[in-house]
Each structure stands twice: as C-alpha cells, then as structure tokens.
Write an enzyme that holds these catalytic residues in place. Structure first.
Site, PDB file in Angstrom:
ATOM      1  N   TRP A 133      37.298  53.169  41.623  1.00  0.00           N
ATOM      2  CA  TRP A 133      36.475  51.978  41.881  1.00  0.00           C
ATOM      3  C   TRP A 133      37.417  50.784  42.094  1.00  0.00           C
ATOM      4  CZ3 TRP A 133      34.609  48.342  37.643  1.00  0.00           C
ATOM      5  CH2 TRP A 133      33.662  47.448  38.133  1.00  0.00           C
ATOM      6  N   ASP A 217      35.097  55.388  31.650  1.00  0.00           N
ATOM      7  CA  ASP A 217      34.184  54.431  32.270  1.00  0.00           C
ATOM      8  C   ASP A 217      32.895  55.189  32.581  1.00  0.00           C
ATOM      9  OD1 ASP A 217      32.903  52.444  33.598  1.00  0.00           O
ATOM     10  OD2 ASP A 217      34.525  51.991  34.999  1.00  0.00           O
ATOM     11  N   LYS A 253      22.909  50.800  36.116  1.00  0.00           N
ATOM     12  CA  LYS A 253      22.316  51.777  37.046  1.00  0.00           C
ATOM     13  C   LYS A 253      21.194  52.556  36.368  1.00  0.00           C
ATOM     14  CE  LYS A 253      26.368  51.080  39.152  1.00  0.00           C
ATOM     15  NZ  LYS A 253      26.715  50.465  40.392  1.00  0.00           N
TER      16      LYS A 253
HETATM   17  C1  LMR Z   1      29.655  49.724  43.153  1.00  0.00           C
HETATM   18  O1  LMR Z   1      30.679  50.388  43.018  1.00  0.00           O
HETATM   19  O2  LMR Z   1      29.120  49.524  44.248  1.00  0.00           O
HETATM   20  C2  LMR Z   1      28.979  49.153  41.939  1.00  0.00           C
HETATM   21  O3  LMR Z   1      29.592  49.638  40.797  1.00  0.00           O
HETATM   22  C3  LMR Z   1      28.868  47.676  41.967  1.00  0.00           C
HETATM   23  C4  LMR Z   1      30.159  46.977  41.675  1.00  0.00           C
HETATM   24  O4  LMR Z   1      30.181  46.175  40.750  1.00  0.00           O
HETATM   25  O5  LMR Z   1      31.140  47.208  42.373  1.00  0.00           O
END
Ligand code: LMR
Length: 408
Positions: A133, A217, A253
């Site tokens: 991420w 996470d 979510k």
């Molecule tokens: C995403 O990856 O789209 C979500 O987790 C929102 C974010 O905060 O990035």
C-alpha cells in the site's frame, strides 16, 4: 522574502488523486476503480443498515454527549475490537499480555506503531512487501524511518501474478535480527494475493527464529473470505506461538465507516507489566499526536460487536459485500475470456479481497483513462467494488480494446 517561498509543491496522493480526477470527468461512461471503498450493485456508497440503526438510536439517546474520550479511547470499543482481532479466547487476552488503544483507523495505528518503535526499538530497519500500500512507506518515513531504513521483501511475482513465496521467505530469512516487518493480515493491498495457512505457518517460523518484529496491518478482516476468523488466522497463529507483535486494525471497510476513522492498535507483549508500560507510552504518543480519539465510529462498532443480534446482522452485511466482490470477479473474468482478450486472466478470480492487481502496465492504464474514462491506480490495481452488473461489460471491453491497442 516570504516564509513559504522555499516550500516545494508536493506530488498528489497516488490513490486519492484518482478520485479527484474521476470527479472532474464529465463523461457519462466514467467508472471509478480507484480508491478502496465498497459500492453497491448500483455503484453507490453503502451505509450498512445495521450502522444506520445504531446511529439512529445514538441520535435519540439523550444521555450521550460530546465529551472527550479517554486518551486510550472508548474502553468497550477497544476491548471488543481486541477480541475481534485476537480471538475471544486468545492466550494474549487471557494472560493479560495484550494491550490496545484506539487509533485513527488503521493508518493511525500504523503511524503510532512506527512512532513507538522509533522511540523504543533499537533496530531501525523496516521491511515492506514489494509492492505494498503506497502509504506504508510514507508513514514510516514521516516517523523517522527514511532512506536506508526502508527495505523490501519479495512478495508478488509478475510472471505468475501470484505470491513469490520462495522470494519472500528468503528475504525474511536474510533480514537483520530485530527488523520490523510490515505484513498484510489478509486481502493484500494492492495485489489481492495472500499466503495460505501453511505458508503463514512457515512465515511465522521465520519471524520467531529471526526475532523479527511483525506488524499486521489488518484493513480487511471479513472482506477477504467473508469469514472473520479465517481472515485473522495469521495474527492469531503468531500469537498462539508466543510471537510478540503489533496489529493495526481498521473498521473503515468492514463497517463502511471510512470517514469515522475507527481503529485500534494492538500490541502483544511478554507480560502484563510490559503491557501496562507499553500502553502508558502509547497514550503519551496519542496525546502528542491527536490528544484523544473520536467517538462516533468507535461507539457504533462497540454497540454492534457487543450485541449478538446486531453482530449477526453485521456478519450478514460482510457476506453481502464479500459475496458481491466474488461475483464481480467471476463476471469480469467470464467477459474477458468470452471476448478473447489476449493474456491470462485467471488471477482475476484467484486473487481475493477488494482489489485485483490486473497486470496492466502504466501506459495501458493511461490509455484506459484517456480513451474509456476508467480510473484505476497507475500500478494496475482495480477496486472490484467499482464494478457493477451495469458496467462490467463496458469495463471488460475497454480492457480488451486497450490490450489490443497497447500490447503488453
Ligand atoms: C486504498 O488503498 O485505496 C484505501 O486503503 C484507501 C487509502 O487510504 O489509501
């Protein structure tokens, strides 16, 4: 000379900027496959009915007020959220070695963990899955882990579009003792590729033997499989083996409470005394960062988790959400196959959770956006919830045409 003259313009956020661009597009065919938020079959945001009812009851309850929460958050929320992550009979809860505080959702928890480790853990090395991420690196950098402090472990294999388990375990084996390892409990973001339970057990072997510091996470408990216990397996397995760890739990979510920022940080320590000391330090970090956490989302989650009937309603909602994602996977896959779109698309059904890592390359993503008004991440990630029975045909055709016009 202005005080601000030397401030450079920061780049826009890779995920939220997709939403900005989508909102600015006036084309009626546009589809937002960007930010990870659930959408109904009609493509609309969904306030879970159980959440609506609890909110209505809260609004009518004149005993509630807007006083500050304690620094560590709403007790009943922190307690039931910890049970959700660790399991009701978790040895860490029974022995009192686990501690937790409320955080500004999962992101806030990761930031707090980074702050905590920076203050108290001597090994200043953090490993992320490649890829991860986009915010993980940013959070750790902001907490003091810049430059050489950040490293990668292999995770996703481009060729197979699946887990590179051999690469992952080799890199974890070679990490310095005490290194911090950021893991995704389930529904890996952005790839949708998770280790299976046997693989998690082998990962746990390495974490334990190499005395690594895992941070789980957990942004998607209930979204990956629709089963809250199955999605918590990696954390619970590690705890059952006596591995000390951190968990960052989000309720964005699975409760659809994106903007309420409800989450907890869980730390599993070596003793009740350690747990008490850790909690005291986490409270100091919270106080310095945000003073104390917000109430609304936490109260909703606590009310639902602590009431068996509401809890069951919520589990049913999770099944609806995860079930719709699975249906969209099947639909997109079937249409790409039927269209004869070049390439193998089995990963669309093999990957799990909110996202598919399509394998589409940046130039193809650009073409999809320019020509077809499909908005997705530059790395090819699509949010499966952006697909609906009404637009899946259009999306599949757009991918087909794009792959023909801009080959891999
Ligand atoms: C995403 O990856 O789209 C979500 O987790 C929102 C974010 O905060 O990035």
């Amino acid at each position: 000379m202005s005080l601000f003259a030397a401030v450079p313009l920061a780049p826009p956020d890779a995920i939220f900027n997709v939403t900005t661009r989508y909102n600015a597009d006036t084309n009626p065919n546009k589809v937002n496959l960007g930010v990870g938020a659930y959408r109904t079959e009609e493509g609309k945001p969904w306030v879970l009915p159980v959440v609506r009812r609890v909110e209505a009851a809260m609004a009518a309850d004149l005993t509630l007020n807007h006083e500050y929460l304690p620094i560590a958050g709403l007790d009943q929320f922190v307690e039931c959220a910890s049970r959700l992550v660790l399991g009701r009979d978790s040895p860490a809860l029974v022995s009192g070695t686990a501690t937790a505080v409320q955080t500004l959702s999962g992101t806030g928890a990761v930031r707090m963990i980074a702050e905590f480790l920076h203050a108290f853990h001597p090994v200043k090395v953090v490993y992320f899955s490649s890829p991860t991420w986009g915010n993980h690196n940013h959070i750790f950098k902001t907490a003091g882990y810049g430059g050489d402090c950040q490293r990668w472990y292999r995770y996703y294999c481009k060729e197979t579009r699946a887990l590179d388990f051999a690469g992952m375990t080799e890199d974890l084996e070679n990490a310095p003792e005490g290194a911090i390892i950021v893991l995704h409990s389930c529904a890996h973001n952005p790839t949708g590729v998770d280790p299976n339970q046997e693989q998690w057990k082998k990962i746990a072997d390495i974490l334990q033997r190499r005395r690594l510091v895992p941070i789980f996470d957990s942004a998607y408990q209930g979204f990956a499989t629709g089963d809250l216990d199955a999605d918590a397996f990696p954390v619970r397995h590690c705890v059952s083996r006596g591995i000390q760890l951190f968990g960052a739990q989000s309720f964005s979510k699975n409760f659809g409470l994106y903007n309420e920022r409800a989450g907890i940080l869980v730390a599993v320590t070596g003793s009740p005394d350690e747990a008490a000391a850790v909690k005291s330090q986490l409270k100091r970090i919270t106080r310095a960062l945000v003073s104390n956490p917000p109430n609304h989302g936490a109260r909703i989650v606590a009310t639902v988790l602590n009431n068996p009937a509401l809890y069951q309603e919520w589990v049913d909602c999770l099944k609806i959400m995860s079930g719709r994602i699975k249906e969209m996977r099947l639909a997109l896959h079937a249409k790409l196959k039927a269209n004869g779109t070049p390439g193998s698309w089995n990963h669309v059904v093999d990957q799990i959770g909110m996202f598919t890592f399509t394998g589409l390359e940046p130039k193809q993503v650009e073409y999809l956006t320019d020509e077809y008004h499909l908005y997705l991440l530059g790395n090819g990630r699509i949010n499966m919830c952006g697909l609906t029975p009404a637009n899946v045909d259009y999306v599949a055709k757009a991918i087909h045409e794009t792959v023909l016009a801009v080959p891999f």
